[in-house]
Design an enzyme around this catalytic site. Sequence first.
Site, PDB file in Angstrom:
ATOM      1  CG  ASP A 140      42.768  32.737  36.834  1.00 51.03           C
ATOM      2  OD1 ASP A 140      42.477  32.422  38.001  1.00 51.03           O
ATOM      3  OD2 ASP A 140      43.929  32.843  36.417  1.00 51.03           O
ATOM      4  CG  ASP A 242      42.836  33.464  42.322  1.00 46.27           C
ATOM      5  OD1 ASP A 242      44.027  33.404  41.993  1.00 46.27           O
ATOM      6  OD2 ASP A 242      42.380  34.295  43.135  1.00 46.27           O
ATOM      7  CD  GLU A 306      47.048  30.487  43.182  1.00 44.43           C
ATOM      8  OE1 GLU A 306      48.092  31.148  43.215  1.00 44.43           O
ATOM      9  OE2 GLU A 306      45.959  30.926  43.615  1.00 44.43           O
ATOM     10  CG  HIS A 369      50.331  35.780  37.612  1.00 41.90           C
ATOM     11  ND1 HIS A 369      49.877  34.492  37.451  1.00 41.90           N
ATOM     12  CD2 HIS A 369      49.548  36.345  38.548  1.00 41.90           C
ATOM     13  CE1 HIS A 369      48.851  34.292  38.259  1.00 41.90           C
ATOM     14  NE2 HIS A 369      48.622  35.403  38.938  1.00 41.90           N
ATOM     15  CG  ASP A 370      50.980  35.259  41.845  1.00 41.79           C
ATOM     16  OD1 ASP A 370      50.652  36.431  41.595  1.00 41.79           O
ATOM     17  OD2 ASP A 370      50.158  34.322  41.898  1.00 41.79           O
TER      18      ASP A 370
HETATM   19  C1  GLC Z   1      46.337  34.175  43.236  1.00 40.33           C
HETATM   20  C2  GLC Z   1      46.825  34.920  42.024  1.00 40.33           C
HETATM   21  C3  GLC Z   1      47.423  36.226  42.459  1.00 40.33           C
HETATM   22  C4  GLC Z   1      46.348  37.045  43.131  1.00 40.33           C
HETATM   23  C5  GLC Z   1      45.715  36.277  44.277  1.00 40.33           C
HETATM   24  C6  GLC Z   1      44.438  36.909  44.734  1.00 40.33           C
HETATM   25  O1  GLC Z   1      47.357  33.796  44.079  1.00 40.33           O
HETATM   26  O2  GLC Z   1      47.733  34.135  41.312  1.00 40.33           O
HETATM   27  O3  GLC Z   1      47.977  36.931  41.384  1.00 40.33           O
HETATM   28  O4  GLC Z   1      46.901  38.240  43.625  1.00 40.33           O
HETATM   29  O5  GLC Z   1      45.374  34.962  43.906  1.00 40.33           O
HETATM   30  O6  GLC Z   1      43.422  36.745  43.793  1.00 40.33           O
END
Ligand code: GLC
Length: 574
Positions: A140, A242, A306, A369-370
């Site tokens: 990541d 990210d 993402e 994970h979200d």
């Molecule tokens: C992305 C991650 C998440 C994180 C956010 C801020 O959405 O998947 O877990 O809290 O970015 O970095």
Amino acid sequence: METARALWRLFLVGVLGCGGAPLAPAESLPREASAERSSASNTDAPWWQGAVFYEVYPRSFQDTDGDGIGDLPGITERLDYLEWLGVDAIWITPFYPSPQVDFGYDVSGYTDVDPTFGTLEDFDRLIAEAHGRHIRVIVDVVLNHSSDQHPWFVEARSGRDSPRRDWYVWSDPATGGGPPTNWASIFEPSAWTLDERSGQYYYHAFYPEQPDLNLRNPEVVSALEDVLRFWLERGVDGFRLDAVAHLFESIELEDNPLLDALRPGGDEEPLQEHVHTMFLPEGYRLLGRLRRLVDAYPGDRVLISEAYTEDAAGLLPFYDDGPTDGVHLPFNFLLMAPEALSAPRFRERIRDASETLQGRPTTWVLGNHDQPRIVDRFDHGGERLRVAKLLALMLLTLDGAPFLYYGDEIGMVTTEPQSIEDVRDPVGRRYWPENKGRDGERTPMQWDGTLHAGFTDGTPWLPIPTSAAGRNVKALRASPGSVLMFYRRALELRGASPVLRRGALTLLDVDPEVLAYRRQHEAETYVVLLNFADEPRTVSLEGVSEVLLDNVREPSRLETAAIQLAPYEAMLLR
Ligand code: GLC
């Protein structure tokens, strides 16, 4: 699961009105079969096209030093399992030095390993051991923000004339005082925090402990490029980038328009359309620049971005063939949107991707994970495990790169905190109880039936559900009809079949409640039938004679063209 869904909404809220044209209601769409994709059949395709990725959340995968938190040696220890399961690549979420406010997404050192997770040597060993098993490794990269404890921010914050001041996004208060704009954070009512010492506010799209980097400053971009080079040289096969929708904000500091809805759990907090804070064109250009950097390395390294978009049109600017530059593989989260197990809704998402992306490589994702665990997101009429297999078959037979989230292959459930004192994810404390945060989907991997499920000898950082006693890798490996063995068989079939990896996809119109599609490659054809209804359906299908995988019955020859599907039955046919 209403409360957990609220968090999922939190991520979606950010993209309202930004991701392209709204979808037509599924019911009003034409019923004929849809567009085909062809370029997916290209055999010279890079390894990542159609590869199966497995997301490892390192805190929760395997602990080896007894501190109750997973680590890199733990991942290495479990590579044999991942090889057995049959995945092509793992994506490891952040393991860099971090105060762990956002569990690693608040990075205080970009080119090292947090001691909780191990050392750089552990990382090198992990890469070597994974590659030795033909498993690629993606890491990541958090470009949008650092931790407030990163030396860059500490220096920037030291005073208005700090040489690094401009590495972050600062602004004077609004006329009359208060935050410069109404911009909301994804996790907080305001995206601005006052730095008392200098009297200025700094901007943070996420937690206040995650100040946004100023990516308009070329020195910042160049520092982040060095980060990518560091990991590329250590042998990673690519990056998951990210939160790329947030990379830039408007320099005009205009307020975002307010929506006619309140944030769940918020104190009369209106939601807003993030028109000035998300999906700015500068972001795509920066991604294109990073892509050129990555492409200079051998081995088809991949960039996966993402961003949650409302529809497939919202993904187009992330590709590198549009008016802007882009990445190799923008994450496609379209399958996460339906809140009901509805064949028309899923069909519409798949149709949208087919017609809009026109053969551009894509991903398919159901869990991460979200978001609450996939088995908890839908009503399943008491058939949780059958539905888990149905969703698995869909994920693993679509035309793109499927992403599995650790534990989904054993049907792990969302285990929410019981009281506000137990919440670890700060957002769950702020918006409790409507939004309990993301702890529920981050509980430790369940390896066996021993105390703490074989995850740790210490006290696990999040509680392990009692269901782990039976729902664990060891038990399910010994049970031929289990969800785990179903995933493994689907992965095995996919691995052995050019049709499933590369074949063109055509949606079939067999029954409104049955999601059906054909995959075709050269002379070979497979058909997937997924009965989303809680009642039996009969469909008529010519030209298939063999059941390869089924979540209700044993694989067999088909005697008739009229196929009787049990409730939630999923079939892979040849
Ligand atoms: C992305 C991650 C998440 C994180 C956010 C801020 O959405 O998947 O877990 O809290 O970015 O970095």
